[in-house]
Design an enzyme around this catalytic site. Sequence first.
Site, mmCIF file in Angstrom:
data_model
loop_
_atom_site.group_PDB
_atom_site.id
_atom_site.type_symbol
_atom_site.label_atom_id
_atom_site.label_comp_id
_atom_site.label_asym_id
_atom_site.label_seq_id
_atom_site.Cartn_x
_atom_site.Cartn_y
_atom_site.Cartn_z
ATOM 1 N N PHE A 59 12.080 -5.650 20.259
ATOM 2 C CA PHE A 59 13.518 -5.693 19.974
ATOM 3 C C PHE A 59 13.791 -6.646 18.823
ATOM 4 O O PHE A 59 13.258 -7.757 18.797
ATOM 5 C CB PHE A 59 14.309 -6.122 21.226
ATOM 6 C CG PHE A 59 14.462 -4.987 22.189
ATOM 7 C CD1 PHE A 59 13.375 -4.543 22.920
ATOM 8 C CD2 PHE A 59 15.677 -4.344 22.338
ATOM 9 C CE1 PHE A 59 13.499 -3.459 23.781
ATOM 10 C CE2 PHE A 59 15.816 -3.262 23.201
ATOM 11 C CZ PHE A 59 14.722 -2.821 23.920
ATOM 12 N N ALA A 60 14.592 -6.186 17.873
ATOM 13 C CA ALA A 60 15.003 -7.032 16.751
ATOM 14 C C ALA A 60 16.489 -6.777 16.545
ATOM 15 O O ALA A 60 16.902 -5.964 15.722
ATOM 16 C CB ALA A 60 14.202 -6.697 15.506
ATOM 17 N N VAL A 61 17.274 -7.436 17.365
ATOM 18 C CA VAL A 61 18.722 -7.234 17.371
ATOM 19 C C VAL A 61 19.379 -8.450 16.704
ATOM 20 O O VAL A 61 18.960 -9.588 16.934
ATOM 21 C CB VAL A 61 19.236 -7.049 18.824
ATOM 22 C CG1 VAL A 61 20.753 -6.922 18.862
ATOM 23 C CG2 VAL A 61 18.580 -5.830 19.462
ATOM 24 N N GLY A 62 20.402 -8.183 15.891
ATOM 25 C CA GLY A 62 21.091 -9.280 15.189
ATOM 26 C C GLY A 62 20.146 -9.919 14.182
ATOM 27 O O GLY A 62 19.467 -9.237 13.421
ATOM 28 N N TYR A 64 17.366 -11.318 14.574
ATOM 29 C CA TYR A 64 15.931 -11.290 14.899
ATOM 30 C C TYR A 64 15.126 -10.338 14.014
ATOM 31 O O TYR A 64 13.906 -10.326 14.088
ATOM 32 C CB TYR A 64 15.717 -10.961 16.379
ATOM 33 C CG TYR A 64 15.931 -12.158 17.289
ATOM 34 C CD1 TYR A 64 17.196 -12.684 17.492
ATOM 35 C CD2 TYR A 64 14.856 -12.761 17.937
ATOM 36 C CE1 TYR A 64 17.395 -13.779 18.315
ATOM 37 C CE2 TYR A 64 15.043 -13.861 18.765
ATOM 38 C CZ TYR A 64 16.317 -14.363 18.954
ATOM 39 O OH TYR A 64 16.512 -15.455 19.768
ATOM 40 N N ASP A 149 7.953 -9.996 22.632
ATOM 41 C CA ASP A 149 8.992 -10.713 21.865
ATOM 42 C C ASP A 149 8.632 -10.628 20.389
ATOM 43 O O ASP A 149 7.452 -10.753 20.036
ATOM 44 C CB ASP A 149 9.001 -12.205 22.247
ATOM 45 C CG ASP A 149 9.811 -12.499 23.486
ATOM 46 O OD1 ASP A 149 10.173 -11.556 24.216
ATOM 47 O OD2 ASP A 149 10.076 -13.695 23.732
ATOM 48 N N ASP A 151 9.667 -12.743 17.952
ATOM 49 C CA ASP A 151 9.585 -14.021 17.222
ATOM 50 C C ASP A 151 8.241 -14.703 17.485
ATOM 51 O O ASP A 151 8.166 -15.831 17.956
ATOM 52 C CB ASP A 151 10.754 -14.942 17.613
ATOM 53 C CG ASP A 151 10.804 -15.244 19.095
ATOM 54 O OD1 ASP A 151 10.572 -14.327 19.901
ATOM 55 O OD2 ASP A 151 11.061 -16.407 19.453
ATOM 56 N N GLU A 241 12.929 -11.762 32.844
ATOM 57 C CA GLU A 241 11.694 -12.442 33.258
ATOM 58 C C GLU A 241 11.690 -12.690 34.774
ATOM 59 O O GLU A 241 10.645 -12.594 35.426
ATOM 60 C CB GLU A 241 11.546 -13.757 32.495
ATOM 61 C CG GLU A 241 10.174 -14.394 32.608
ATOM 62 C CD GLU A 241 9.998 -15.520 31.606
ATOM 63 O OE1 GLU A 241 9.426 -15.277 30.528
ATOM 64 O OE2 GLU A 241 10.449 -16.648 31.890
HETATM 65 C C1 UD2 Z 1 12.092 -16.550 26.629
HETATM 66 C C2 UD2 Z 1 10.985 -15.539 26.816
HETATM 67 C C3 UD2 Z 1 11.558 -14.141 26.614
HETATM 68 C C4 UD2 Z 1 12.720 -13.859 27.560
HETATM 69 C C5 UD2 Z 1 13.776 -14.958 27.395
HETATM 70 C C6 UD2 Z 1 14.810 -14.802 28.510
HETATM 71 C C7 UD2 Z 1 9.027 -16.768 25.990
HETATM 72 C C8 UD2 Z 1 8.125 -16.992 24.834
HETATM 73 N N1 UD2 Z 1 9.972 -15.817 25.804
HETATM 74 O O1 UD2 Z 1 12.321 -16.474 25.225
HETATM 75 O O2 UD2 Z 1 10.553 -13.165 26.826
HETATM 76 O O3 UD2 Z 1 12.263 -13.807 28.897
HETATM 77 O O4 UD2 Z 1 13.204 -16.266 27.498
HETATM 78 O O5 UD2 Z 1 15.581 -15.922 28.627
HETATM 79 O O6 UD2 Z 1 8.894 -17.382 27.035
HETATM 80 N N2 UD2 Z 1 16.183 -10.740 20.998
HETATM 81 C C9 UD2 Z 1 16.831 -10.103 19.932
HETATM 82 N N3 UD2 Z 1 18.074 -10.537 19.576
HETATM 83 C C10 UD2 Z 1 18.727 -11.544 20.228
HETATM 84 C C11 UD2 Z 1 18.063 -12.187 21.296
HETATM 85 C C12 UD2 Z 1 16.793 -11.754 21.658
HETATM 86 O O7 UD2 Z 1 16.291 -9.191 19.315
HETATM 87 O O8 UD2 Z 1 19.848 -11.878 19.846
HETATM 88 C C13 UD2 Z 1 14.847 -10.228 21.423
HETATM 89 C C14 UD2 Z 1 13.736 -10.629 20.459
HETATM 90 O O9 UD2 Z 1 12.735 -9.637 20.502
HETATM 91 C C15 UD2 Z 1 13.236 -11.915 21.075
HETATM 92 C C16 UD2 Z 1 13.346 -11.607 22.563
HETATM 93 O O10 UD2 Z 1 14.512 -10.784 22.684
HETATM 94 O O11 UD2 Z 1 11.904 -12.195 20.667
HETATM 95 C C17 UD2 Z 1 13.464 -12.817 23.478
HETATM 96 O O12 UD2 Z 1 14.591 -13.598 23.129
HETATM 97 P P1 UD2 Z 1 14.476 -15.118 22.666
HETATM 98 O O13 UD2 Z 1 13.292 -15.236 21.770
HETATM 99 O O14 UD2 Z 1 15.779 -15.565 22.155
HETATM 100 O O15 UD2 Z 1 14.226 -15.809 24.024
HETATM 101 P P2 UD2 Z 1 13.366 -17.146 24.355
HETATM 102 O O16 UD2 Z 1 12.744 -17.718 23.141
HETATM 103 O O17 UD2 Z 1 14.169 -18.070 25.206
#
Ligand code: UD2
Length: 294
Positions: A59-62, A64, A149, A151, A241
């Site tokens: 997913f690459a929304v907004g 990302y 993910d 990122d 998760e």
């Molecule tokens: C953690 C988890 C993630 C998810 C999230 C839930 C890790 C490394 N990752 O990541 O898998 O469970 O917590 O709280 O532990 N995304 C978009 N646009 C957005 C937001 C998210 O495309 O506006 C997608 C994108 O692919 C991103 C993924 O969703 O890599 C996870 O979102 P995050 O990276 O913001 O979440 P993070 O770092 O807290």
Amino acid sequence: MFWSFFRLKYDSPSVMQGRRDVNCVTNWNVPLVWEGTFDPIVVDSIYKKLNPRIAVILFAVGKYTRFLKAFIESGEKNFMVGFRVTYYIFTDHKEEVPKVALATGRNITVLPVPSATRWQDVVLGRMKWATIAIDQQVRREADYVFMMDVDSIFYHRFGAESLSRLSAVLHRAFYKTTRAHFPYERRPESQAYIPADEGDYYYTAAVWGGYLEDMYKLVKHCHEQSEIDAKNKIEAVWQEESHLNKYLLYNKPTKVLSAEYLWSAYDKVPEDIKVVRISQLVKNYAEVRPNGGN
Ligand code: UD2
């Protein structure tokens, strides 16, 4: 006679792979994969005969979309090299999907999803959109599916040793802690609830995969559970998760991957992590998410 067979079998280099410093098998007797516990050449040659089609759902929304280029470029160097791979990119900005040179047998498919005002809706929505996409398209095009993910960057081989009916990755922050520290959903009102005295591991939702139909069952179930939560006006503590961890507690993974399969640039690499295969990038949460950091 027996002992000479035993020596032959277990002294040969390909089966002498092993680690004494870490646990290499779960208590339900499936492999827990670490560097040094498999022979990459042997594993790849077994799976290459099957020539599986591997889907990566991303997913690459907004904002990302900025992470796509490095993810795919590093994936081309390290992820399932020599295998057929399709990156399914779910985005609301298809014009921002970069052109990346892909090896033979590897493709990109772009699928539209709506923009979001809450990052929580994107991460939870992954279960819904993956269910729909598998139903409508991916089922005809793939044998295995990985959810990842965006990122993050691949730094080292991520190969066929990761394939299984259901493979889940130990979350780097909890693989050395006891279950009392796992951030499971503890409110009984949520469908993701896990009682205090249950739990094997805490898995990350940033990397996981398996056979297409097993993955379909999983994403569909988690989507339905999160819909029930939404009706009851509750959102699981770690969104998808939490639902993933609940599902995997009662439907055990058939392979567990060590935290090598998703480390993080936020954390120092400890002794037992001999290679970092993928690592989550440091990002400015407040800047990159539609509704800020938390
Ligand atoms: C953690 C988890 C993630 C998810 C999230 C839930 C890790 C490394 N990752 O990541 O898998 O469970 O917590 O709280 O532990 N995304 C978009 N646009 C957005 C937001 C998210 O495309 O506006 C997608 C994108 O692919 C991103 C993924 O969703 O890599 C996870 O979102 P995050 O990276 O913001 O979440 P993070 O770092 O807290």
